[in-house]
Design a protein around this motif. Structure first.
Motif, PDB file in Angstrom:
ATOM      1  N   ALA A   1     -47.496  61.768 -51.972  1.00 23.76           N
ATOM      2  CA  ALA A   1     -46.325  61.189 -52.625  1.00 23.76           C
ATOM      3  C   ALA A   1     -46.617  59.799 -53.177  1.00 23.76           C
ATOM      4  O   ALA A   1     -46.150  59.442 -54.261  1.00 23.76           O
ATOM      5  CB  ALA A   1     -45.162  61.125 -51.627  1.00 23.76           C
ATOM      6  N   ARG A   2     -47.393  59.010 -52.453  1.00 25.33           N
ATOM      7  CA  ARG A   2     -47.606  57.615 -52.842  1.00 25.33           C
ATOM      8  C   ARG A   2     -48.710  57.444 -53.875  1.00 25.33           C
ATOM      9  O   ARG A   2     -48.604  56.586 -54.767  1.00 25.33           O
ATOM     10  CB  ARG A   2     -47.928  56.784 -51.596  1.00 25.33           C
ATOM     11  N   TYR A   3     -49.783  58.245 -53.785  1.00 26.33           N
ATOM     12  CA  TYR A   3     -50.971  57.942 -54.580  1.00 26.33           C
ATOM     13  C   TYR A   3     -51.414  59.030 -55.554  1.00 26.33           C
ATOM     14  O   TYR A   3     -52.195  58.758 -56.461  1.00 26.33           O
ATOM     15  CB  TYR A   3     -52.163  57.661 -53.651  1.00 26.33           C
ATOM     16  N   ALA A   4     -51.000  60.281 -55.365  1.00 24.19           N
ATOM     17  CA  ALA A   4     -51.648  61.392 -56.066  1.00 24.19           C
ATOM     18  C   ALA A   4     -50.888  61.828 -57.312  1.00 24.19           C
ATOM     19  O   ALA A   4     -49.667  61.679 -57.414  1.00 24.19           O
ATOM     20  CB  ALA A   4     -51.822  62.582 -55.127  1.00 24.19           C
ATOM     21  N   ASP A   5     -51.641  62.389 -58.246  1.00 25.27           N
ATOM     22  CA  ASP A   5     -51.070  63.054 -59.410  1.00 25.27           C
ATOM     23  C   ASP A   5     -50.952  64.556 -59.180  1.00 25.27           C
ATOM     24  O   ASP A   5     -50.251  65.245 -59.927  1.00 25.27           O
ATOM     25  CB  ASP A   5     -51.955  62.810 -60.637  1.00 25.27           C
ATOM     26  N   ALA A   6     -51.659  65.052 -58.166  1.00 23.02           N
ATOM     27  CA  ALA A   6     -51.662  66.487 -57.886  1.00 23.02           C
ATOM     28  C   ALA A   6     -51.984  66.702 -56.416  1.00 23.02           C
ATOM     29  O   ALA A   6     -52.589  65.858 -55.759  1.00 23.02           O
ATOM     30  CB  ALA A   6     -52.696  67.209 -58.761  1.00 23.02           C
ATOM     31  N   CYS A   7     -51.562  67.846 -55.906  1.00 25.63           N
ATOM     32  CA  CYS A   7     -51.924  68.243 -54.548  1.00 25.63           C
ATOM     33  C   CYS A   7     -52.424  69.678 -54.582  1.00 25.63           C
ATOM     34  O   CYS A   7     -52.128  70.429 -55.515  1.00 25.63           O
ATOM     35  CB  CYS A   7     -50.733  68.118 -53.595  1.00 25.63           C
ATOM     36  N   ASN A   8     -53.195  70.042 -53.573  1.00 25.76           N
ATOM     37  CA  ASN A   8     -53.667  71.421 -53.459  1.00 25.76           C
ATOM     38  C   ASN A   8     -53.339  71.900 -52.052  1.00 25.76           C
ATOM     39  O   ASN A   8     -53.839  71.354 -51.067  1.00 25.76           O
ATOM     40  CB  ASN A   8     -55.171  71.525 -53.726  1.00 25.76           C
ATOM     41  N   LEU A   9     -52.472  72.915 -51.979  1.00 27.11           N
ATOM     42  CA  LEU A   9     -51.989  73.421 -50.707  1.00 27.11           C
ATOM     43  C   LEU A   9     -52.735  74.685 -50.307  1.00 27.11           C
ATOM     44  O   LEU A   9     -53.402  75.319 -51.132  1.00 27.11           O
ATOM     45  CB  LEU A   9     -50.490  73.710 -50.803  1.00 27.11           C
ATOM     46  N   LEU A  10     -52.608  75.042 -49.040  1.00 31.10           N
ATOM     47  CA  LEU A  10     -53.256  76.235 -48.526  1.00 31.10           C
ATOM     48  C   LEU A  10     -52.362  77.449 -48.726  1.00 31.10           C
ATOM     49  O   LEU A  10     -51.140  77.372 -48.549  1.00 31.10           O
ATOM     50  CB  LEU A  10     -53.567  76.065 -47.041  1.00 31.10           C
ATOM     51  N   ASP A  11     -52.969  78.558 -49.073  1.00 30.01           N
ATOM     52  CA  ASP A  11     -52.251  79.820 -49.263  1.00 30.01           C
ATOM     53  C   ASP A  11     -52.168  80.535 -47.922  1.00 30.01           C
ATOM     54  O   ASP A  11     -52.930  81.452 -47.638  1.00 30.01           O
ATOM     55  CB  ASP A  11     -52.982  80.676 -50.303  1.00 30.01           C
ATOM     56  N   VAL A  12     -51.253  80.087 -47.070  1.00 32.06           N
ATOM     57  CA  VAL A  12     -51.069  80.706 -45.766  1.00 32.06           C
ATOM     58  C   VAL A  12     -50.379  82.053 -45.961  1.00 32.06           C
ATOM     59  O   VAL A  12     -49.347  82.135 -46.639  1.00 32.06           O
ATOM     60  CB  VAL A  12     -50.234  79.804 -44.845  1.00 32.06           C
ATOM     61  N   PRO A  13     -50.922  83.139 -45.394  1.00 33.52           N
ATOM     62  CA  PRO A  13     -50.365  84.477 -45.647  1.00 33.52           C
ATOM     63  C   PRO A  13     -49.099  84.761 -44.848  1.00 33.52           C
ATOM     64  O   PRO A  13     -49.077  85.562 -43.918  1.00 33.52           O
ATOM     65  CB  PRO A  13     -51.519  85.406 -45.226  1.00 33.52           C
ATOM     66  N   ASN A  14     -47.992  84.102 -45.212  1.00 31.47           N
ATOM     67  CA  ASN A  14     -46.720  84.348 -44.525  1.00 31.47           C
ATOM     68  C   ASN A  14     -45.569  84.459 -45.518  1.00 31.47           C
ATOM     69  O   ASN A  14     -44.462  84.009 -45.241  1.00 31.47           O
ATOM     70  CB  ASN A  14     -46.442  83.248 -43.490  1.00 31.47           C
ATOM     71  N   GLY A  15     -45.878  85.023 -46.701  1.00 34.17           N
ATOM     72  CA  GLY A  15     -44.839  85.235 -47.694  1.00 34.17           C
ATOM     73  C   GLY A  15     -44.401  83.987 -48.430  1.00 34.17           C
ATOM     74  O   GLY A  15     -43.391  84.011 -49.133  1.00 34.17           O
ATOM     75  N   GLY A  16     -45.125  82.908 -48.268  1.00 35.97           N
ATOM     76  CA  GLY A  16     -44.784  81.673 -48.963  1.00 35.97           C
ATOM     77  C   GLY A  16     -43.948  80.710 -48.157  1.00 35.97           C
ATOM     78  O   GLY A  16     -43.602  79.627 -48.651  1.00 35.97           O
ATOM     79  N   ALA A  17     -43.631  81.034 -46.902  1.00 40.92           N
ATOM     80  CA  ALA A  17     -42.774  80.166 -46.091  1.00 40.92           C
ATOM     81  C   ALA A  17     -43.400  78.791 -45.883  1.00 40.92           C
ATOM     82  O   ALA A  17     -42.711  77.763 -45.967  1.00 40.92           O
ATOM     83  CB  ALA A  17     -42.483  80.822 -44.746  1.00 40.92           C
ATOM     84  N   THR A  18     -44.701  78.760 -45.628  1.00 39.13           N
ATOM     85  CA  THR A  18     -45.358  77.470 -45.393  1.00 39.13           C
ATOM     86  C   THR A  18     -45.390  76.631 -46.656  1.00 39.13           C
ATOM     87  O   THR A  18     -45.126  75.423 -46.630  1.00 39.13           O
ATOM     88  CB  THR A  18     -46.777  77.690 -44.848  1.00 39.13           C
ATOM     89  N   ILE A  19     -45.704  77.257 -47.797  1.00 46.83           N
ATOM     90  CA  ILE A  19     -45.729  76.509 -49.055  1.00 46.83           C
ATOM     91  C   ILE A  19     -44.358  75.926 -49.362  1.00 46.83           C
ATOM     92  O   ILE A  19     -44.233  74.757 -49.755  1.00 46.83           O
ATOM     93  CB  ILE A  19     -46.224  77.406 -50.202  1.00 46.83           C
ATOM     94  N   ARG A  20     -43.302  76.715 -49.187  1.00 48.11           N
ATOM     95  CA  ARG A  20     -41.950  76.206 -49.450  1.00 48.11           C
ATOM     96  C   ARG A  20     -41.642  75.009 -48.548  1.00 48.11           C
ATOM     97  O   ARG A  20     -41.078  74.002 -49.001  1.00 48.11           O
ATOM     98  CB  ARG A  20     -40.914  77.309 -49.210  1.00 48.11           C
ATOM     99  N   ARG A  21     -41.997  75.116 -47.282  1.00 46.66           N
ATOM    100  CA  ARG A  21     -41.727  74.017 -46.354  1.00 46.66           C
ATOM    101  C   ARG A  21     -42.491  72.762 -46.766  1.00 46.66           C
ATOM    102  O   ARG A  21     -41.935  71.656 -46.782  1.00 46.66           O
ATOM    103  CB  ARG A  21     -42.113  74.424 -44.929  1.00 46.66           C
ATOM    104  N   LYS A  22     -43.773  72.911 -47.091  1.00 46.95           N
ATOM    105  CA  LYS A  22     -44.570  71.743 -47.457  1.00 46.95           C
ATOM    106  C   LYS A  22     -44.022  71.075 -48.715  1.00 46.95           C
ATOM    107  O   LYS A  22     -43.967  69.845 -48.800  1.00 46.95           O
ATOM    108  CB  LYS A  22     -46.032  72.137 -47.663  1.00 46.95           C
ATOM    109  N   LEU A  23     -43.612  71.868 -49.700  1.00 44.62           N
ATOM    110  CA  LEU A  23     -43.080  71.282 -50.924  1.00 44.62           C
ATOM    111  C   LEU A  23     -41.725  70.616 -50.679  1.00 44.62           C
ATOM    112  O   LEU A  23     -41.414  69.580 -51.280  1.00 44.62           O
ATOM    113  CB  LEU A  23     -42.970  72.342 -52.013  1.00 44.62           C
TER     114      LEU A  23
END
Length: 332
Positions: free
Chosen positions: A208-230
């Motif tokens: 949030a403070r320094y980056a122009d982009a992030c790269n998240l992990l594709d955890v195989p749980n239907g996208g629940a982890t990605i939604r939470r992280k975002l």
């Protein structure tokens, strides 16, 4: 939606003698079909074969069943070759672990790549984990709290140097009398910064403070982890007055063998619905003509996808979120 590829596999069929020719073919194809970025991995040795948990969640990790003695090409030398054989596609390392070297030389390497490529470089950075690389080749392997401190040193110093500020810099592990910023990068206002990882206590606040982009992990749980992280990233952004839309949200995804263009489009549509705007494809082996044909066929439809923005009320319910403690209380 943007789509990129990772060259995460150095075991080319022709062996080391054919590496340059194969890399030239890959980056020329990326230029021709209009990919966003060609990423290379930044490992000094093969991924630790004892870490069988890594490939389930991070497709950039090498298959642990392969020999740890297989060839590994150094990232920034490889990126220099790719820059000389391309004209449009962006280039970066996914992602340089802060333990591999000092902050200044890494920033200088990225700036040099940016200048020689005509302004096409990324700074891709991560906290790293590879203790086995330290045992094999000697880079430092500090504990997790120090790695995050060193990563913030790099991020702060990069922004300072790229702005032309050569005043004394003091970080947690970096004390420089005059970080001379020459040459300045060609990309404006500076090479974009990507942070790889999705830790809630330290990583997402740095994004949030320094980056122009992030790269998240594709955890195989239907996208629940990605939604939470975002959602959590949106909270961190809002606390400092920054729109989440300013950040290029990406995920690294394994390109399955024999995956069709339609299947790839459906896969990307799923990620767009989660709030992802950039997919980085990682093959299970070297890029082949068949896999690049699949990619080229899918590109027009993928470009037409748009990421779903974080819903305000949903993010609002996370205003009371507190990150888990990391070596002590960490303010959100």
């Amino acid at each position: 939606m943007r789509i990129s590829i990772s060259v995460a596999h150095d075991a080319w069929p022709e062996g080391p003698r054919g590496s340059a020719r194969q890399l030239e073919r890959v980056v020329a194809t990326a230029d021709e079909i209009g990919l966003d970025t060609v990423w290379v991995t930044d490992h000094l040795t093969r991924t630790d074969p004892t870490r069988t948990d890594l490939t389930r969640t991070d497709p950039t990790r090498t298959d642990p069943t392969r020999s740890p003695d297989e060839a590994v090409l150094e990232a920034y030398t490889t990126l220099g070759l790719l820059a000389s054989r391309s004209e449009r596609v962006r280039l970066g390392a996914m992602a340089s672990p802060v333990g591999n070297g000092a902050a200044g030389p890494l920033i200088t390497a990225v700036t040099t790549l940016d200048v020689l490529s005509g302004g096409r470089a990324w700074l891709g950075i991560g906290a790293g984990y590879a203790d086995h690389q330290a045992a094999a080749l000697g880079p430092p392997a500090p504990g997790a709290p120090e790695r995050f401190e060193r990563m913030e040193d790099v991020l702060r110093l990069a922004h300072r140097m790229w702005s032309g500020d050569d005043s004394p810099f003091r970080g947690a592990h970096c004390d420089l009398a005059r970080p001379y910023p020459s040459p300045l990068p060609l990309s404006g206002p500076h090479p974009p910064v990507l942070i790889g990882g999705n830790g809630e206590a330290r990583m997402l606040p740095l994004v949030a403070r320094y980056a122009d982009a992030c790269n998240l992990l594709d955890v195989p749980n239907g996208g629940a982890t990605i939604r939470r992280k975002l959602d959590i990233l949106a909270v961190h952004c809002r606390k400092i007055g920054r729109p989440l839309g300013d950040i290029d949200t990406s995920v690294s995804v394994r390109l399955r063998p024999q995956e069709s263009a339609d299947e790839l489009v459906a896969h990307c549509r799923h990620f767009a619905g989660l709030g992802i705007g950039h997919v980085v494809l990682v093959p299970g082996g070297p890029w082949t003509e068949a896999s690049t044909r699949t990619l080229a066929a899918a590109l027009p439809a993928v470009r037409g996808l748009h990421r779903e923005e974080a819903a305000g009320p949903k993010a609002g319910r996370l205003d009371t979120y507190r990150a888990p403690a990391f070596g002590g209380a960490v303010p959100v």
